[in-house]
Write an enzyme that holds these catalytic residues in place. Structure first.
Site, mmCIF file in Angstrom:
data_model
loop_
_atom_site.group_PDB
_atom_site.id
_atom_site.type_symbol
_atom_site.label_atom_id
_atom_site.label_comp_id
_atom_site.label_asym_id
_atom_site.label_seq_id
_atom_site.Cartn_x
_atom_site.Cartn_y
_atom_site.Cartn_z
ATOM 1 N N GLU A 195 -58.985 74.852 83.463
ATOM 2 C CA GLU A 195 -58.760 74.260 84.785
ATOM 3 C C GLU A 195 -57.340 74.527 85.272
ATOM 4 O O GLU A 195 -56.602 73.594 85.609
ATOM 5 C CB GLU A 195 -59.084 72.768 84.777
ATOM 6 C CG GLU A 195 -60.566 72.493 84.601
ATOM 7 C CD GLU A 195 -60.941 71.022 84.792
ATOM 8 O OE1 GLU A 195 -60.056 70.197 85.104
ATOM 9 O OE2 GLU A 195 -62.140 70.699 84.636
ATOM 10 N N GLU A 318 -68.134 73.452 81.567
ATOM 11 C CA GLU A 318 -68.116 71.988 81.714
ATOM 12 C C GLU A 318 -69.097 71.627 82.823
ATOM 13 O O GLU A 318 -68.979 72.116 83.945
ATOM 14 C CB GLU A 318 -66.719 71.452 82.066
ATOM 15 C CG GLU A 318 -65.742 71.454 80.903
ATOM 16 C CD GLU A 318 -64.437 70.727 81.234
ATOM 17 O OE1 GLU A 318 -64.476 69.749 82.018
ATOM 18 O OE2 GLU A 318 -63.394 71.154 80.713
#
Length: 515
Positions: A195, A318
């Protein structure tokens, strides 16, 4: 006058419109096999977050809870039954603050840090590289290690990979041997950061691409030991990260990651409750999770433009439901109840991933134990399996199966407040055992559906499998009733050359087709 009432009632009923629905038809074509559904689509994720690792998986070798080298036997045994193909570790946001040298050597001498992302609790680094690979080997799975780009250095990342994989007499390989592991570890996948658009550094994709190429340059292993390298991509509606990375990332990149979480409300500040929710939030949850279909399609279109040879995979590493935390728990631990709704959401995502099997070669649900959409929930020495666990287990036949085309006709949409989602979702594949398997999901919480099954190239005689459903929308397992929601056997036989399956409301079904 009393004698006329029945007649008047009958006339009134006759005047009402008759609502009829055509039977839903699901057609499978065994004559046109598609791509293989990579088993890693059923990958798992274990982050240093809440009790996801400590207590949920790791209790230490001196614990009274039965364990093997510190990993609790009950949880490991349950996960082995899922045939978990891959585990991602150590994060997540935690990965970009994790320094691998803190997690090697004698456990009683490892530094204690603060987990600044998740709850501000002490992290004593009891679970490090060697412990993680113990878990990998106990599960018989593969390792996806996520490296620290955010607060680490190229040297630190390169030395970690050398420590894990080197078969030479280098100082790092000798240090690994000194710490108890003679043979190199097998690292199947290695992620460079996580991320980067958010907790991994708040970067722009162009800046991350330069850093990615910089770090990747120094990741070296012995011949045949190099893991597949994963670039940290975008999330939600964003395709820019996929575009930039597929054009600018270093050669040899195996995949670009992508994250998507299902929020009932679509609003991070007030996501919605895990239990006790109204039907409007059941509907919105289904609607929100189905958005991933279009997002995957858009990102794959970018990949097809920039990577027509299809060398780069699209890894949804995810995903899952994210609700407001359970009242009374640490907000940083992300603990939520897991209901039949979560099983339906999981199965809908599986069916979507199958549709894009050529590019979607790995996904990792968040997370494996006690965190978000978990497979397993523990409380000290107690353990229970969630509805999501059962959905994963039912879908085992689809691991490395060959996808088959499926068409759904005459579907009755599930509608709410002027919006609609498909009533029936379906997928099919020919498994490694040679059998054709079909999965059906009924998204409607109160209406069953009759489905006529047609399989081209196969004379269907019967189907045998399992069905997972429940009476209430928020039905879930508890330590007092750990089997309140579990699969039940299911079978049906063809009659007069036709096979009709009654799919209960809010249900997941998986069955093998028999001639």
């Amino acid at each position: 006058m009393k004698a006329l009432k029945p007649l008047i009632l009958a006339c009134s009923l006759a005047a009402l419109p008759v609502l009829t629905f055509a039977q839903v038809s699901v057609s499978v074509d065994t004559t046109k096999p598609g791509p293989v559904i990579n088993k890693n689509v059923y990958g798992q994720f274990a982050e240093h977050l809440g009790t996801g690792i400590y207590e949920g998986l790791w209790v230490g070798p001196d614990s009274r809870i039965p364990n093997t080298r510190g990993w609790r036997n009950d949880v490991v045994g349950a996960l082995k039954e899922l045939k978990v193909p891959l585990v991602r570790w150590p994060g997540g946001c935690f990965a970009d603050e994790y320094h691998w040298r803190d997690g090697i050597g004698a456990r009683n001498k490892r530094p204690v840090k603060v987990n600044t992302h998740w709850g501000g609790v002490a992290e004593d680094n009891a679970v490090g590289t060697h412990e993680f690979f113990d878990l990998v080997e106990l599960l018989g799975t593969e390792a996806y290690v996520n490296g620290n780009l955010g607060s680490g250095t190229p040297q630190e990342m390169a030395e970690w990979l050398e420590y894990m994989t080197s078969d030479t007499k280098s100082s790092l390989a000798e240090l690994r041997r000194k710490n108890g592991r003679k043979e190199p570890y097998k690292v199947a996948y290695f992620g460079i950061g996580n991320e980067a658009w958010g907790c991994g550094g708040n970067m722009k994709p162009e800046y991350y691409a330069h850093l990615y190429n910089h770090y990747a340059t120094f990741l070296k292993t012995p011949p045949g030991a190099r893991p597949k390298i994963i670039a940290s991509g975008g999330n939600d509606n964003d395709t820019k990260w996929t575009d930039v990375l597929s054009r600018e990332a270093a050669r040899g990149t195996d995949g670009i990651s992508y994250h998507y979480y299902t929020l009932p409300t679509g609003v991070w500040e007030k996501k919605g409750a895990a239990t006790g929710f109204p039907e409007s939030e059941w509907f919105s949850t289904i609607q929100q999770t189905l958005r991933i279909d279009q997002q995957i399609k858009q990102n794959i279109a970018v990949l097809d433009k920039n990577d027509p040879q299809k060398k780069i995979g699209f890894y949804v590493d995810e995903w899952g439901t994210w609700y407001d935390v359970e009242p009374g728990t640490n907000p940083g631990f992300l603990f939520q109840r897991n209901t039949i709704r979560d099983a339906v959401v999981a199965a809908l995502n599986f069916n979507i991933f199958h549709e894009y099997a050529e590019r979607v070669r790995m996904t990792n649900i968040a997370q494996m134990v006690n965190v978000l959409q978990a497979m397993i929930i523990t409380d000290k020495d107690k353990m229970l399996l969630t509805p999501t666990y059962h959905a994963y287990k039912m879908y085992i036949p689809f691991q490395d199966a060959t996808k088959l085309p499926v068409a759904v006709d005459n579907d009755v949409a599930y509608s709410s407040n002027g919006k609609a989602v498909p009533g029936i979702s379906a997928t099919a594949a020919r498994a490694k055992d040679g059998k054709v398997y079909v999965a059906l999901v009924n998204t409607h919480p109160t209406r069953a559906s009759d489905v006529a099954l047609n399989v081209a190239g196969l004379n269907v005689g019967s189907v045998t499998g399992q069905v997972l459903t429940a009476e209430k929308m928020d039905a879930h397992n508890t330590f007092e009733q750990p089997q309140a929601v579990k699969p039940a056997p299911f079978s049906a036989k063809a009659a007069d050359g036709k096979l009709t399956i009654k799919v209960p409301a809010k249900a997941v079904m998986v069955f093998a087709v028999e001639a």
